[in-house]
Design a protein around this motif. Structure first.
Motif, mmCIF file in Angstrom:
data_model
loop_
_atom_site.group_PDB
_atom_site.id
_atom_site.type_symbol
_atom_site.label_atom_id
_atom_site.label_comp_id
_atom_site.label_asym_id
_atom_site.label_seq_id
_atom_site.Cartn_x
_atom_site.Cartn_y
_atom_site.Cartn_z
ATOM 1 N N MET B 1 0.847 -1.211 0.000
ATOM 2 C CA MET B 1 0.000 0.000 0.000
ATOM 3 C C MET B 1 0.873 1.248 0.000
ATOM 4 O O MET B 1 1.787 1.354 0.819
ATOM 5 N N PRO B 2 0.617 2.203 -0.929
ATOM 6 C CA PRO B 2 1.427 3.428 -0.930
ATOM 7 C C PRO B 2 1.182 4.219 0.349
ATOM 8 O O PRO B 2 0.053 4.288 0.830
ATOM 9 N N LYS B 3 2.278 4.793 0.866
ATOM 10 C CA LYS B 3 2.178 5.517 2.142
ATOM 11 C C LYS B 3 2.930 6.820 2.061
ATOM 12 O O LYS B 3 3.903 6.936 1.309
ATOM 13 N N ILE B 4 2.505 7.754 2.869
ATOM 14 C CA ILE B 4 3.368 8.895 3.178
ATOM 15 C C ILE B 4 3.774 8.740 4.638
ATOM 16 O O ILE B 4 2.924 8.522 5.505
ATOM 17 N N ILE B 5 5.077 8.767 4.863
ATOM 18 C CA ILE B 5 5.602 8.606 6.214
ATOM 19 C C ILE B 5 5.908 9.986 6.788
ATOM 20 O O ILE B 5 6.613 10.785 6.168
ATOM 21 N N VAL B 6 5.370 10.247 7.953
ATOM 22 C CA VAL B 6 5.660 11.504 8.655
ATOM 23 C C VAL B 6 6.423 11.153 9.928
ATOM 24 O O VAL B 6 5.974 10.299 10.698
ATOM 25 N N GLU B 7 7.576 11.793 10.119
ATOM 26 C CA GLU B 7 8.338 11.569 11.352
ATOM 27 C C GLU B 7 8.359 12.842 12.177
ATOM 28 O O GLU B 7 8.676 13.917 11.679
ATOM 29 N N VAL B 8 8.000 12.672 13.439
ATOM 30 C CA VAL B 8 7.914 13.810 14.355
ATOM 31 C C VAL B 8 8.824 13.552 15.548
ATOM 32 O O VAL B 8 8.831 12.446 16.092
ATOM 33 N N LEU B 67 -0.528 16.707 13.026
ATOM 34 C CA LEU B 67 0.258 15.568 13.519
ATOM 35 C C LEU B 67 1.376 16.014 14.458
ATOM 36 O O LEU B 67 1.907 15.204 15.214
ATOM 37 N N SER B 68 1.752 17.274 14.398
ATOM 38 C CA SER B 68 2.773 17.774 15.313
ATOM 39 C C SER B 68 2.293 19.071 15.933
ATOM 40 O O SER B 68 1.383 19.716 15.408
ATOM 41 N N ASN B 69 2.928 19.423 17.028
ATOM 42 C CA ASN B 69 2.686 20.713 17.672
ATOM 43 C C ASN B 69 3.995 21.489 17.587
ATOM 44 O O ASN B 69 4.981 21.128 18.233
ATOM 45 N N GLY B 70 4.009 22.521 16.736
ATOM 46 C CA GLY B 70 5.242 23.258 16.453
ATOM 47 C C GLY B 70 5.894 23.883 17.665
ATOM 48 O O GLY B 70 7.074 24.233 17.632
ATOM 49 N N VAL B 71 5.173 24.019 18.736
ATOM 50 C CA VAL B 71 5.754 24.605 19.949
ATOM 51 C C VAL B 71 6.724 23.624 20.606
ATOM 52 O O VAL B 71 7.759 24.005 21.138
ATOM 53 N N ILE B 72 6.377 22.344 20.534
ATOM 54 C CA ILE B 72 7.170 21.350 21.263
ATOM 55 C C ILE B 72 7.813 20.293 20.362
ATOM 56 O O ILE B 72 8.677 19.552 20.801
ATOM 57 N N GLU B 73 7.357 20.223 19.099
ATOM 58 C CA GLU B 73 7.859 19.159 18.217
ATOM 59 C C GLU B 73 8.299 19.719 16.867
ATOM 60 O O GLU B 73 7.823 20.765 16.434
ATOM 61 N N ASP B 74 9.179 18.965 16.202
ATOM 62 C CA ASP B 74 9.584 19.272 14.833
ATOM 63 C C ASP B 74 9.176 18.123 13.928
ATOM 64 O O ASP B 74 9.312 16.954 14.300
ATOM 65 N N VAL B 75 8.677 18.467 12.731
ATOM 66 C CA VAL B 75 8.477 17.438 11.707
ATOM 67 C C VAL B 75 9.834 17.221 11.050
ATOM 68 O O VAL B 75 10.419 18.136 10.469
ATOM 69 N N ILE B 76 10.365 16.000 11.196
ATOM 70 C CA ILE B 76 11.714 15.702 10.707
ATOM 71 C C ILE B 76 11.686 15.315 9.237
ATOM 72 O O ILE B 76 12.579 15.623 8.467
ATOM 73 N N ASP B 77 10.616 14.617 8.848
ATOM 74 C CA ASP B 77 10.591 14.086 7.475
ATOM 75 C C ASP B 77 9.161 13.813 7.036
ATOM 76 O O ASP B 77 8.337 13.373 7.849
ATOM 77 N N VAL B 78 8.878 14.128 5.773
ATOM 78 C CA VAL B 78 7.624 13.706 5.132
ATOM 79 C C VAL B 78 8.038 13.093 3.807
ATOM 80 O O VAL B 78 8.603 13.763 2.947
ATOM 81 N N ARG B 79 7.837 11.776 3.661
ATOM 82 C CA ARG B 79 8.314 11.125 2.437
ATOM 83 C C ARG B 79 7.323 10.059 1.971
ATOM 84 O O ARG B 79 6.545 9.517 2.760
ATOM 85 N N VAL B 80 7.389 9.765 0.680
ATOM 86 C CA VAL B 80 6.511 8.748 0.097
ATOM 87 C C VAL B 80 7.212 7.400 0.171
ATOM 88 O O VAL B 80 8.422 7.296 -0.057
ATOM 89 N N GLU B 81 6.462 6.367 0.540
ATOM 90 C CA GLU B 81 7.007 5.008 0.576
ATOM 91 C C GLU B 81 5.995 4.100 -0.110
ATOM 92 O O GLU B 81 4.851 4.015 0.331
ATOM 93 N N ASN B 82 6.403 3.453 -1.190
ATOM 94 C CA ASN B 82 5.453 2.594 -1.925
ATOM 95 C C ASN B 82 5.578 1.145 -1.511
ATOM 96 O O ASN B 82 6.638 0.664 -1.247
#
Lengths: 232, 82
Positions: B1-8, B67-82
């Protein structure tokens, strides 16, 4: 009989467990997570709470604590160990009991007086019950859903390793209605519900006789004292 | 299943209690080479077909304000994974 009650950072029910030990006629000995010395206790209770903030996974960090290496060694040598709620999760993370505990199926924290069926009386914590007896003790958890592989479940059923099953209501989605387990030797017992909160009239679950009069939990503690007296 | 991976991840200068608890446990077990531990989240967004540029842009927006709260978290990566 000296029964150790372990306190981890974030443990909540250690005082209640110690009180239950005393009400059953035993001597409660406080054990500390950072102290590997079990102080020559004859049994150990791992009480409920949220050890180490439930970080990583419930019970996972507590299972690595110095006191637990001693508990694991002693349990493998036959020392009776009872894990209640978070203590059950610690036993599972310490690989003294199989499977895992996950977030309740309905995703709510649950707190209720829970009916259980006693499925195994061949342990130091259940010998004062009758086989198939229905008991009521409090249940309070957010991550009490018992899971295991099909293979493990078959083994648990086949080898009579299920100590307690939920009755009437399955409160958290546990597979096979499993509320508590014992190990092969029978000396290690873990369950999600709280026997230590049903040991004194006036403070236990409601019964048909009177409000808060339920003391079904007391037999967990009188059982271990009885087994000690028999073996001594 | 195609996915977008978000890392926080929790922000670098913020206390990460979960990471700290795991780090302390590892230290006690003798893993002295591990100086620090930080625990973040990997979030998978599943799609029926390969995500389009618009989907990826939408995912970036979702990652930033939900998915994140910019005050306390950083989004490290948003990438497509098939």
């Amino acid at each position: 009989m000296r029964i150790g009650v372990v306190t981890f950072p974030g443990t909540l029910d250690d005082r209640d467990a110690a009180r239950a030990v005393r009400l059953a006629g035993g001597e409660a000995v406080s054990l500390w997570h950072a102290d590997a010395n079990l102080h020559e206790v004859d049994a150990v209770v791992l009480p409920g709470g949220f050890s180490f903030g439930d970080y990583l996974r419930c019970g996972a960090i507590a299972a690595q604590a110095p006191v637990m290496q001693s508990v694991i060694d002693a349990a493998n040598g036959g020392l009776p160990v009872l894990g209640i709620c978070n203590g059950f999760q610690v036993l599972v993370e310490a690989h003294l009991l199989p499977g895992g505990l996950i977030r309740n199926e309905h995703q709510h924290f649950i707190c209720r007086d829970q009916k259980l069926i006693v499925e195994n009386i061949d342990t130091p914590f259940t010998n004062q019950f009758e086989m198939g007896e229905e008991i009521t003790i409090p249940l309070k958890n957010g991550e009490g859903g018992y899971i295991a592989t099909d293979e493990t479940l078959k083994r648990l059923e086949g080898e009579n390793l299920i100590a307690f099953r939920y009755s009437e209501v399955n409160p958290n989605g546990s597979l096979n209605d499993i509320a508590g387990l014992r190990n092969e030797r029978g000396n290690v017992v873990g369950l999600m519900p709280h026997p230590e909160h049903a040991v004194e009239p006036g403070f236990g679950p409601d019964t048909s006789v009177a409000m808060r009069s339920g003391i079904d939990g007391l037999k967990f503690f009188t059982s271990v004292i009885k087994s000690f007296a028999v073996n001594a | 299943m195609p996915k977008i991976i978000v890392e926080v991840m929790p922000k670098a200068d913020l206390l990460d209690p979960a990471g700290k608890a795991v780090a302390n446990s590892l230290q006690r077990k003798g893993h002295e080479a591990i100086a620090n531990v930080r625990i973040g989240k990997r979030i998978e967004l599943h799609y029926d077909s390969t995500p389009t540029e618009a989907d990826i842009a939408a995912a970036r927006a979702i990652a930033a304000d939900f998915l994140s709260n910019g005050v306390i978290e950083d989004v490290i990566d948003v990438r497509v994974e098939n």
